[in-house]
Design an enzyme around this catalytic site. Structure first.
Site, mmCIF file in Angstrom:
data_model
loop_
_atom_site.group_PDB
_atom_site.id
_atom_site.type_symbol
_atom_site.label_atom_id
_atom_site.label_comp_id
_atom_site.label_asym_id
_atom_site.label_seq_id
_atom_site.Cartn_x
_atom_site.Cartn_y
_atom_site.Cartn_z
ATOM 1 N N ARG A 72 -9.162 8.559 -0.866
ATOM 2 C CA ARG A 72 -10.277 9.074 -0.082
ATOM 3 C C ARG A 72 -10.779 10.358 -0.713
ATOM 4 N NH1 ARG A 72 -7.417 6.085 3.884
ATOM 5 N NH2 ARG A 72 -8.827 4.905 5.222
ATOM 6 N N ASN B 135 0.859 -1.184 0.000
ATOM 7 C CA ASN B 135 0.000 0.000 0.000
ATOM 8 C C ASN B 135 0.896 1.235 0.000
ATOM 9 O OD1 ASN B 135 -1.612 2.226 0.867
ATOM 10 N ND2 ASN B 135 -3.124 0.804 1.698
ATOM 11 N N GLY C 172 1.091 -1.262 4.282
ATOM 12 C CA GLY C 172 1.557 0.043 3.875
ATOM 13 C C GLY C 172 2.339 0.784 4.926
ATOM 14 N N HIS C 173 1.647 1.209 5.993
ATOM 15 C CA HIS C 173 2.248 2.101 6.981
ATOM 16 C C HIS C 173 3.534 1.520 7.565
ATOM 17 C CE1 HIS C 173 2.232 5.290 10.050
ATOM 18 N NE2 HIS C 173 2.673 4.348 10.859
ATOM 19 N N THR D 262 -8.121 6.428 9.454
ATOM 20 C CA THR D 262 -7.736 5.179 8.821
ATOM 21 C C THR D 262 -8.861 4.174 9.038
ATOM 22 O OG1 THR D 262 -5.981 3.495 8.653
ATOM 23 C CG2 THR D 262 -6.556 4.261 10.866
ATOM 24 N N HIS E 185 -3.972 11.690 0.639
ATOM 25 C CA HIS E 185 -2.766 10.934 0.275
ATOM 26 C C HIS E 185 -2.845 10.575 -1.206
ATOM 27 C CE1 HIS E 185 -5.623 7.886 1.557
ATOM 28 N NE2 HIS E 185 -5.416 8.149 2.824
ATOM 29 N N HIS F 191 -5.549 3.439 -1.560
ATOM 30 C CA HIS F 191 -6.839 3.672 -0.898
ATOM 31 C C HIS F 191 -7.164 5.162 -1.012
ATOM 32 C CE1 HIS F 191 -9.612 2.588 2.721
ATOM 33 N NE2 HIS F 191 -10.099 3.632 2.060
ATOM 34 N N GLU G 104 -8.636 0.102 -2.834
ATOM 35 C CA GLU G 104 -9.507 0.014 -1.670
ATOM 36 C C GLU G 104 -10.320 1.297 -1.548
ATOM 37 O OE1 GLU G 104 -6.483 -2.501 1.260
ATOM 38 O OE2 GLU G 104 -6.935 -0.400 1.694
ATOM 39 N N HIS H 228 -3.876 -4.588 7.789
ATOM 40 C CA HIS H 228 -3.969 -3.483 8.749
ATOM 41 C C HIS H 228 -3.095 -3.787 9.966
ATOM 42 C CE1 HIS H 228 -5.393 0.071 10.840
ATOM 43 N NE2 HIS H 228 -6.006 0.429 9.722
ATOM 44 N N ASP H 229 -2.031 -3.021 10.095
ATOM 45 C CA ASP H 229 -1.079 -3.114 11.207
ATOM 46 C C ASP H 229 -0.252 -4.389 11.202
ATOM 47 O OD1 ASP H 229 -1.794 -0.618 12.012
ATOM 48 O OD2 ASP H 229 -2.952 -1.240 13.756
#
Length: 239
Positions: free
Chosen positions: A45, A7, A214-215, A101, A50, A43, A70, A191-192
């Site tokens: 928004r 991501n 991603g993060h 998020t 971003h 993703h 996403e 996620h995470d």
């Protein structure tokens, strides 16, 4: 082997913080592919804080691996973006407009009919569909009734509990994965997930097809470099 989809939202966040086009998100995506990632995730928004909508068009024209978009299918602009670009996969996420998020999956029981319509819309355009869900067996079962191809398990709860009681942390995800097997759904997760918890998750979840990260991956790349970071995430998925 479970596929790694990177991501690149955080690359776009860094670019947007200064203006201009540095770092270049397309160049970053192509580097991820060159270093072994099997997919690219974005993703977008509505506020484009971003990933910008134009990024999606630019990425679609250049990347050669799987492309996963996403987002919130309750936004018509998102629907139009996906239909026009026809990625490999669309992941339906129930985000609110001002949400920092993603923080929960769909209630696939309550929204079953709506999701069924959305799944058909995207599938008719030749796009594989995944629905973002919490690790709850009933939600997995109801997701199957929408006709979706896959689900993506929301893994924040696992990541938060990992390192304290790993068996308890993974248990609901294992049950959800087994239910996905039973009802014929492909399985993604995200996620995470990071270098500390990814290998354990992958080892204990049957038939995991893809993780979207991603993060943590972008943060690790600040210390390790992007190529070494992707190498380590791929190694965790082979462990």
């Amino acid at each position: 082997m479970t596929k790694l989809s990177v991501n690149i939202n955080k690359i776009a966040t860094l670019r947007n913080s200064r203006g201009g086009n540095v770092p270049n998100v397309v160049a970053a995506a192509l580097s991820c592919e060159r270093f072994g990632a099997q997919g690219i995730t974005v993703h977008p928004r509505p506020d484009e804080r971003h990933i910008r909508y134009q990024d999606v068009y630019d990425l679609k024209a250049e990347i050669s691996t799987e492309f996963n978009i996403e987002g919130n299918c309750q936004e018509q602009k998102f629907i139009d973006l996906v239909i026009t670009n026809r990625p490999t996969q669309v992941t339906l996420v129930p985000d609110e407009r001002n949400q920092m998020t993603s923080n929960h999956g769909w209630d696939t029981i309550k929204h079953r009919e709506y999701l069924r319509d959305m799944v058909k819309l995207f599938q008719d355009a030749g796009i594989r569909v995944s629905i973002f869900v919490d690790p709850i067996e009933e939600m997995v079962e109801a997701a199957a009734e929408t006709g979706t191809d896959r689900i993506e398990l929301y893994t924040e709860a696992y990541a938060a509990a990992f390192g304290y009681d790993d068996a308890a942390a993974i248990a609901p995800y294992f049950k959800a994965a087994k239910k996905a097997q039973q009802v014929g759904l492909g399985l993604n997760a995200g996620h995470d997930l990071d270098l500390n918890n990814l290998a354990y998750f992958n080892q204990h979840i049957p038939d995991l097809l893809e993780v979207s990260i991603g993060h943590a991956l972008v943060a690790d790349a600040l210390y390790l470099g992007l190529e070494e970071t992707i190498k380590r995430y791929l190694a965790a998925l082979k462990a």
